[in-house]
Design a protein around this motif. Structure first.
Motif, PDB file in Angstrom:
ATOM      1  N   GLU A 112       0.972  -1.274  -0.058  1.00 20.64           N
ATOM      2  CA  GLU A 112      -0.011   0.017   0.000  1.00 20.64           C
ATOM      3  C   GLU A 112       0.622   1.106  -0.002  1.00 20.64           C
ATOM      4  O   GLU A 112       0.266   2.233  -0.367  1.00 20.64           O
ATOM      5  CB  GLU A 112      -0.854   0.079   1.259  1.00 20.64           C
ATOM      6  N   GLN A 113       2.071   1.094   0.196  1.00 14.47           N
ATOM      7  CA  GLN A 113       3.080   2.134   0.407  1.00 14.47           C
ATOM      8  C   GLN A 113       3.061   3.302  -1.013  1.00 14.47           C
ATOM      9  O   GLN A 113       2.900   2.777  -1.964  1.00 14.47           O
ATOM     10  CB  GLN A 113       4.322   1.933   0.808  1.00 14.47           C
ATOM     11  N   PRO A 114       3.186   4.549  -0.619  1.00 16.71           N
ATOM     12  CA  PRO A 114       3.290   5.317  -1.811  1.00 16.71           C
ATOM     13  C   PRO A 114       4.264   5.015  -2.901  1.00 16.71           C
ATOM     14  O   PRO A 114       5.370   4.646  -2.296  1.00 16.71           O
ATOM     15  CB  PRO A 114       3.286   6.574  -1.066  1.00 16.71           C
ATOM     16  N   ASN A 115       4.183   5.362  -4.147  1.00 15.32           N
ATOM     17  CA  ASN A 115       5.291   5.270  -4.954  1.00 15.32           C
ATOM     18  C   ASN A 115       6.337   6.083  -4.480  1.00 15.32           C
ATOM     19  O   ASN A 115       7.678   5.506  -4.621  1.00 15.32           O
ATOM     20  CB  ASN A 115       4.763   5.750  -6.368  1.00 15.32           C
ATOM     21  N   GLY A 116       6.211   7.418  -3.989  1.00 17.54           N
ATOM     22  CA  GLY A 116       7.455   8.326  -4.030  1.00 17.54           C
ATOM     23  C   GLY A 116       7.967   8.512  -5.278  1.00 17.54           C
ATOM     24  O   GLY A 116       7.582   8.797  -6.303  1.00 17.54           O
ATOM     25  N   ASP A 117       9.404   8.837  -5.137  1.00 18.79           N
ATOM     26  CA  ASP A 117      10.289   8.939  -6.512  1.00 18.79           C
ATOM     27  C   ASP A 117      10.588   7.718  -7.086  1.00 18.79           C
ATOM     28  O   ASP A 117      10.249   6.467  -6.598  1.00 18.79           O
ATOM     29  CB  ASP A 117      11.504   9.767  -6.388  1.00 18.79           C
TER      30      ASP A 117
END
Length: 274
Positions: A112-117
């Motif tokens: 579920e963690q954000p993509n980020g860079d």
């Protein structure tokens, strides 16, 4: 998601199964196997949604295509697992994907963690693909013929995912000073969520030989990951683990936003086909 083929299909251990095969078999899993199938299906479904965001945003056109193909593989895995899980309750893969509420999902927090860079996405994919390769390599020998068949197909695709991610880890770590900094930061942000993947929930004891004990995967996972990081001249991050709870329906703050995007069309037009 797509309509299921209604023809009869015989499932034998070791068969590499497509979603259509699972639907056609009408194999009804026991409740514990259905719950386990939700674990694995939700993991792949949620990660596919995350990876789909990169289409048209990846650092090069070839990577747009690569991440899209990985996402499509994961959707195929999710369809198979969710179709099998749904047979226990008379629900379809679409019912489970589009009409469950957040607490009914069983994805681990890492997915579920954000993509980020881009480097953070690669760090997450590096962990996930190594974990799934170890998992499916063992699960293809499950005493549950359907789970074994899904894993036999999935492990071949995940082997590509694994190679793709490790090549990017090496490329970023051994590239510019900035790419190395971002790869290092991506690993540190990802690592707190690794522990949950290997936690032995009570469900595993109830499944016996049908499931793979998560803790048994940790040693080979650590060895494979450490070898790649050593080649990249990186260290395994020394960071505290996150709380977890996804297998019990306790999720990070990110899942609700993912589901809002994933489910909106089906909920706005229930029963529609396209």
């Amino acid at each position: 998601m797509s309509e299921a083929n209604a023809s009869a299909t015989r499932i034998t251990p070791g068969n590499a199964l497509r979603p259509e095969d699972i639907a056609a078999s009408h194999a009804v899993p026991p409740p514990e196997a259905a719950e386990y199938a939700l674990w694995l299906g939700d993991d792949s479904l949620i990660l596919a949604q995350r990876l789909g965001w990169w289409i048209s945003r990846a650092p090069e056109l070839e990577e747009d295509v690569a991440l899209a193909n990985i996402a499509l593989d994961l959707i195929g895995h999710a369809r198979s697992f969710l179709t099998y899980a749904g047979h226990a309750s008379g629900r379809t893969e679409d019912d489970l994907a589009y009409f469950r509420r957040e607490p009914e999902f069983r994805s681990a927090h890492l997915f579920e963690q954000p993509n980020g860079d881009f480097a953070r996405t690669i760090a997450r994919q590096f962990v996930v693909s190594h974990y799934q390769w170890e998992l499916y390599s063992r699960l293809q020998h499950s005493t549950d013929a359907t789970l074994a068949g899904i894993a036999a197909k999935a492990v071949k695709e995940v082997d590509y995912h694994r190679d793709h991610s490790l090549q990017w880890v090496l490329r970023l770590a051994q590239g510019t000073e900035e790419s190395r900094r971002r790869m290092t930061a991506g690993l540190k942000l990802t690592w707190p969520y690794v522990e949950e993947l290997f936690a032995d929930e009570p469900l595993i004891d109830a499944l016996g030989g049908a499931a793979v004990r998560p803790s048994s995967l940790r040693e080979p996972f650590d060895a494979a990951v450490a070898a790649v990081l050593a080649e990249a001249d990186l260290e395994v991050p020394a960071v505290p683990g996150a709380t977890g709870g996804g297998r019990r329906g306790v999720h990070s703050e990110h899942l609700g936003y993912i589901l809002a995007e994933l489910q909106v069309l089906a909920r706005e037009h229930p029963g529609a086909s396209w």
